[in-house]
Design an enzyme around this catalytic site. Structure first.
Site, PDB file in Angstrom:
ATOM      1  N   LYS A 158      33.901  41.182 -78.406  1.00  0.00           N
ATOM      2  CA  LYS A 158      32.685  40.482 -78.837  1.00  0.00           C
ATOM      3  C   LYS A 158      31.622  41.467 -79.324  1.00  0.00           C
ATOM      4  O   LYS A 158      30.871  41.166 -80.267  1.00  0.00           O
ATOM      5  CB  LYS A 158      32.169  39.623 -77.694  1.00  0.00           C
ATOM      6  CG  LYS A 158      33.148  38.471 -77.384  1.00  0.00           C
ATOM      7  CD  LYS A 158      32.917  37.807 -76.041  1.00  0.00           C
ATOM      8  CE  LYS A 158      33.975  36.713 -75.814  1.00  0.00           C
ATOM      9  NZ  LYS A 158      34.002  36.221 -74.428  1.00  0.00           N
TER      10      LYS A 158
ATOM     11  N   GLU B 177      42.878  34.889 -65.897  1.00  0.00           N
ATOM     12  CA  GLU B 177      44.316  34.747 -66.109  1.00  0.00           C
ATOM     13  C   GLU B 177      45.077  35.503 -65.030  1.00  0.00           C
ATOM     14  O   GLU B 177      44.499  36.300 -64.289  1.00  0.00           O
ATOM     15  CB  GLU B 177      44.661  35.291 -67.498  1.00  0.00           C
ATOM     16  CG  GLU B 177      43.977  34.471 -68.585  1.00  0.00           C
ATOM     17  CD  GLU B 177      44.253  34.994 -69.978  1.00  0.00           C
ATOM     18  OE1 GLU B 177      45.438  35.153 -70.309  1.00  0.00           O
ATOM     19  OE2 GLU B 177      43.287  35.223 -70.721  1.00  0.00           O
TER      20      GLU B 177
END
Lengths: 341, 341
Positions: B226, B211
């Site tokens: 995660k 991004e």
């Protein structure tokens, strides 16, 4: 869950050890409990007890080479035939772990059919019945609302089948290729380290990876049996061994290995299954392919999918506890979804 | 199965495309059929139709940037709040796909709780609620006999969670380490090919991997989220980000990469979870480790088990269809075992 076991070699003993050692954990974490109520073998005899055999005594008797030494007990029946065990009506599942026969799959195949007819779920480590009559067994199972599971037949406990069939259910698998025989991969890995084929084979035999007659492994037939299973499981294709293009590693020389290395490549015995067929062939892979990095007796499979690209799974391809784990995993899946097929 | 979707960005659109393109195949092969009855977004508006929205129109409206262009229809309700969609009582499952917030997980977390309270299964691509309140959501789900599934939160469609939680249910997982962020793995791979960190980052941004503000990836926070999910799923441990040792790849220089290469090693951003904690750290791996061979934006995870040694899974870590596939796979698992948790 009450189980009848056919065969009680290293895999059966590995499975029984896991049940013995993990009983409390399995009950607590998976709400799972299993009794082995029958064991039928070709060389050790047969035992049956509707309330469950005692695992430690069973393992000791197996290690002594005969069930004759299993202690006497009320309700214990010795020497019962498999058909009688099935007919007795006590069992929930049949676990087929006798040696693989890729020509007829017998007598295991008949036992599997009768078990399904009698309402038992089916779990196999024996490749024969799945390789030769997948469709017949599956349709029998489906008609009865039973499961046929066979995780142990490919890559031992490494959950190839659950990955491909359950976890990737929403994806289409376009093809599969893998290293599905640990013995040949061990030999090729050792040849890369400088051994001749004969030296590497002797070492594999000394370590218990290769049998005294290694032809099933080194000529590619063990991997070919697994290709038949994958062709059925992934593509719904019933193939015969004759339909496959099978060669092994017996023609690979130290010079071939060196030539591949000089070209930045590595020989692997690659088993492949596609919707239109399959093969087992020694293949030169570029070093940066995931399968090229899989050394020793480790197995691996790469699945090409329509929506998710390539998915590769790497893990043990043999071993008593590893294969025993696959059987347990199938039984847990049956408990989770008893009527799915 | 009737679904409410929260969020309809690339993942939601990928999922809707799969439902549109695979409807016949899913019905035939999995006896599965799903309608999207509600979609709530922050920027495109909200649509609800108890009988199901039309997928092609929904996708076209999303691509046009606003649901205002979705065609008028009897029974269509525009602008409904998520709470009202849930309260309407038509849906079977809530699919949470809004952007991850690892600080509060809101407003997604409240939506998830209300959905479970209202008797809806829960499927998440949004990492926030699973990372921050796994235990709370799981216990709510269990109490109601509902499922909470989150395959898409780790390695997109590559079935990490199904592998670790379902397929390896009989095994104990001792630890997990993996490459769980594709952007940083892409940057490191390109730096090995000679680019500077800044050049590799610019390339990743141009390709849409990174991004415009890449800090969530390159500083390790995406992978850390995660790790929180894995700590819960594998070890039942509720950790917070503060409990983890997190660093990224921003300090890695071309000189570091060259030094590692000279030593026969390679830098990877390794995310690890153990029963007693977790970390995200740039780590030098020997080239013959399976994780060292994972290049580009590919992800991978190695699970160390008690009975089966190491099992490694390699596959895509991102992508609209890949992640959409994970959501589908969770819904298929819910259909297979609706009351398991």
């Amino acid at each position: 869950m009450k189980l009848i076991l056919i065969g009680f070699g290293v895999v059966g003993q590995g499975f029984a050890q896991i049940l013995r050692d993990k009983a409390a954990e399995l009950l607590r974490e998976e709400n799972f409990s299993a009794q082995i109520i029958g064991v039928a073998t070709a060389s050790k005899g047969a035992l049956y007890h509707a309330a469950g055999l005692e695992l430690q005594s069973l393992l000791e008797a197996a290690q002594a080479g005969s069930f004759a030494s299993y202690p006497e007990q009320d309700g214990l029946i010795r020497g019962l035939e498999v058909d009688e065990m099935i007919a007795a009506g006590d069992a929930d599942a049949l676990v087929e772990m006798s040696p693989t026969n890729l020509e007829t799959a017998q007598p295991a195949l008949d036992f599997c059919r009768r078990a399904l007819d009698a309402g038992l779920h089916l779990v196999l480590a024996n490749k024969g019945p799945v390789a030769l009559d997948y469709a017949g067994l599956k349709s029998k199972a489906r008609a009865k609302g039973l499961q046929m599971r066979y995780e142990a037949t490919v890559m031992a406990g490494t959950p190839t089948i659950q990955l491909a069939v359950d976890a990737l259910a929403g994806c289409q698998i376009l093809s599969a290729r893998g290293i599905l025989n640990g013995t040949t991969n061990y030999i090729l890995t050792r040849m890369e380290a400088g051994l001749s084929y004969d030296e590497a084979l002797s070492e594999a035999q000394a370590l218990g990876y290769a049998e005294s007659d290694p032809s099933g492994d080194v000529e590619g037939w063990d991997a070919a049996g697994k290709v038949l299973i994958l062709a059925n499981a992934l593509f719904g294709r019933s193939l015969a061994l004759d339909d496959l293009d099978v060669s092994g590693i017996t023609e690979i020389t130290a010079a071939d290995i060196a030539e591949a290395r000089a070209a930045g490549q590595r020989y692997k015995l690659i088993a492949s299954a596609r919707p239109d067929g399959g093969a087992v062939k020694a293949t030169r892979l570029p070093l940066d392919e995931p399968l090229a990095g899989v050394g020793g007796s480790t197995n691996a499979i790469s699945l090409k999918t329509d929506l998710m690209g390539d998915i590769t799974l790497i893990g043990a391809g043999a071993g008593p506890l590893e294969t025993g784990c696959a059987i347990l995993s199938d039984l847990l899946a049956i408990q989770r979804m008893p009527s799915a097929t």
